[in-house]
Design an enzyme around this catalytic site. Sequence first.
Site, PDB file in Angstrom:
ATOM      1  N   ALA A  38      15.210 -44.010 -20.654  1.00  0.00           N
ATOM      2  CA  ALA A  38      14.383 -44.586 -19.622  1.00  0.00           C
ATOM      3  C   ALA A  38      12.671 -44.294 -20.975  1.00  0.00           C
ATOM      4  CB  ALA A  38      14.134 -43.927 -18.209  1.00  0.00           C
TER       5      ALA A  38
ATOM      6  N   ALA B 198       9.593 -45.474 -21.997  1.00  0.00           N
ATOM      7  CA  ALA B 198       8.154 -45.805 -22.312  1.00  0.00           C
ATOM      8  C   ALA B 198       6.811 -44.777 -21.512  1.00  0.00           C
ATOM      9  CB  ALA B 198       7.857 -46.787 -22.002  1.00  0.00           C
TER      10      ALA B 198
ATOM     11  N   CYS C  54      10.035 -35.704 -12.512  1.00  0.00           N
ATOM     12  CA  CYS C  54       8.409 -35.410 -12.624  1.00  0.00           C
ATOM     13  C   CYS C  54       8.624 -35.378 -10.722  1.00  0.00           C
ATOM     14  CB  CYS C  54       7.140 -35.866 -12.796  1.00  0.00           C
ATOM     15  SG  CYS C  54       7.089 -37.535 -12.788  1.00  0.00           S
TER      16      CYS C  54
END
Length: 299
Positions: free
Chosen positions: A109, A111, A229
């Site tokens: 994943a 970008a 995050c």
Amino acid sequence: MLSGFLEKRYSVLFPGLTGEMLTRPLPQALRVNTLRITEGELVERLQRRGFELEKVPWVRHGYFIRRAPFSPGATPEYLLGYYYLQDPASMYACEVLDPRPGELVLDAAAAPGGKTTYIAQLMQNRGCVVAVEVNRQRIRALRASVMRLGVENAILVRMDAREVSELGLLFDRVLLDAPCTGTGTAHKAREALTKDEGDLRNLLPLQRSLMGAAYRVLRPGGVMVYATCSLLPEENELLLQDFLEETGARMMKIKHGSPALDRPYGRSLRKDIKRARRFYPWVHNTQGFFVAKIQKPYR
Ligand SMILES: C[S@@+](CC[C@H](N)C(=O)[O-])C[C@H]1O[C@@H](n2cnc3c(N)ncnc32)[C@H](O)[C@@H]1O
């Protein structure tokens, strides 16, 4: 300002946590791109322009920007790809992955490329990073990062990583920096405070499928890093617990950060879950971040 959903969870998980502790601005940080310049030379050049930098003690090429006379994204050194603006916890996820020159690595994943470019840097531009990203707009940013930083060993693939086995490759290492609620990023994105049950419900099946797909293309003995995050155990420890039970993968040790939660909401998890690490804005001066390292058994 916190959604009821988060308030209820945070009051149990992090007693004493206030909104201010989540939204307090964090120091910006940069990663020296040693593919283009030495650390000493970059530090000297930025100091001459009036920047004050302080080494992040627990990452290899990271500096907190303690004073910036103007935007750190507007220097000639930035445009020349001598550094990347990146949260230290994100840098650390790549160091935990520990990619070696010559290996075949998947960034599932990818970008806008903060981690792809650091992986390439740690591999000294040797071997290959396959950087997968599903979003066409975001892959433009990924391409721009790769070019600006002088990465020569990355292949960019626009595809849904749930189908990554179609590439017919087996990887030495895999990073899954999963799409998540972003609840650890309230210092820069206030919408991180408003996440609710629906957001989580949309993401959990995707995270689960991505994890399974990424693990399937890992060679026996290979290493996978799962990161988000997010501060929510649902996307972190609880997801990992089920995954470990299903696959028999082994949790590996990680040095820095706080141990992951082994009793979130009072639910007892496997003891080795604590080998995963958490980063908290109010403890580590970074975004809220979770990182787990697992190894696929040889048999
Ligand atoms: C947390 S961001 C990755 C940040 C990136 N690793 C970095 O450090 O710069 C998650 C990325 O996953 C992408 N994504 C979401 N679903 C995906 C899927 N099914 N397959 C591949 N990429 C996906 C999103 O578009 C987003 O760019």
